[in-house]
Design a protein around this motif. Structure first.
Motif, PDB file in Angstrom:
ATOM      1  N   GLN A 172       3.476  -8.152  -1.513  1.00  0.00           N
ATOM      2  CA  GLN A 172       3.686  -7.770  -2.908  1.00  0.00           C
ATOM      3  C   GLN A 172       3.287  -6.313  -3.093  1.00  0.00           C
ATOM      4  O   GLN A 172       2.174  -5.925  -2.752  1.00  0.00           O
ATOM      5  N   GLY A 173       4.189  -5.511  -3.637  1.00  0.00           N
ATOM      6  CA  GLY A 173       3.895  -4.118  -3.940  1.00  0.00           C
ATOM      7  C   GLY A 173       3.611  -3.958  -5.423  1.00  0.00           C
ATOM      8  O   GLY A 173       3.450  -4.952  -6.133  1.00  0.00           O
ATOM      9  N   ASP A 174       3.563  -2.737  -5.897  1.00  0.00           N
ATOM     10  CA  ASP A 174       3.284  -2.486  -7.310  1.00  0.00           C
ATOM     11  C   ASP A 174       4.397  -3.005  -8.214  1.00  0.00           C
ATOM     12  O   ASP A 174       4.145  -3.682  -9.205  1.00  0.00           O
ATOM     13  N   ALA A 175       5.642  -2.685  -7.890  1.00  0.00           N
ATOM     14  CA  ALA A 175       6.773  -3.050  -8.742  1.00  0.00           C
ATOM     15  C   ALA A 175       7.478  -4.326  -8.267  1.00  0.00           C
ATOM     16  O   ALA A 175       7.994  -5.087  -9.078  1.00  0.00           O
ATOM     17  N   HIS A 176       7.526  -4.545  -6.967  1.00  0.00           N
ATOM     18  CA  HIS A 176       8.191  -5.706  -6.375  1.00  0.00           C
ATOM     19  C   HIS A 176       7.724  -5.857  -4.945  1.00  0.00           C
ATOM     20  O   HIS A 176       6.907  -5.074  -4.469  1.00  0.00           O
ATOM     21  N   PHE A 177       8.231  -6.862  -4.249  1.00  0.00           N
ATOM     22  CA  PHE A 177       7.855  -7.058  -2.854  1.00  0.00           C
ATOM     23  C   PHE A 177       8.373  -5.905  -2.004  1.00  0.00           C
ATOM     24  O   PHE A 177       9.379  -5.275  -2.339  1.00  0.00           O
ATOM     25  N   GLU A 178       7.665  -5.611  -0.915  1.00  0.00           N
ATOM     26  CA  GLU A 178       8.012  -4.489  -0.037  1.00  0.00           C
ATOM     27  C   GLU A 178       7.960  -4.941   1.418  1.00  0.00           C
ATOM     28  O   GLU A 178       7.199  -5.835   1.770  1.00  0.00           O
ATOM     29  N   ILE A 179       8.763  -4.289   2.254  1.00  0.00           N
ATOM     30  CA  ILE A 179       8.798  -4.585   3.685  1.00  0.00           C
ATOM     31  C   ILE A 179       8.167  -3.431   4.447  1.00  0.00           C
ATOM     32  O   ILE A 179       8.537  -2.272   4.260  1.00  0.00           O
ATOM     33  N   ASP A 180       7.217  -3.751   5.317  1.00  0.00           N
ATOM     34  CA  ASP A 180       6.587  -2.751   6.177  1.00  0.00           C
ATOM     35  C   ASP A 180       7.575  -2.448   7.308  1.00  0.00           C
ATOM     36  O   ASP A 180       7.803  -3.284   8.189  1.00  0.00           O
TER      37      ASP A 180
END
Length: 56
Positions: free
Chosen positions: A26-34
């Protein structure tokens, strides 16, 4: 090239559970992929109900 999640993400979390290497969080605005952890398998894209994941 690693997969990316667009701003169309509704933060449902479906992709996170579908990632076999745990590259999604989970990122600040939405989910993120490393990008460094992504193995480009595409499992997350198949899990996304709104089609917010594509190969970047």
């Amino acid at each position: 090239m690693a997969y990316v999640i667009s701003d169309d993400c509704v933060s449902c979390g479906s992709c996170e559970g579908g990632c076999p290497v745990g590259a999604i969080s989970q990122g600040d605005a939405h989910f993120e992929i490393d990008a460094d952890a992504c193995v480009e398998c595409g499992a997350c894209a198949g899990q996304c109900p709104v089609g917010a994941i594509s190969q970047g």
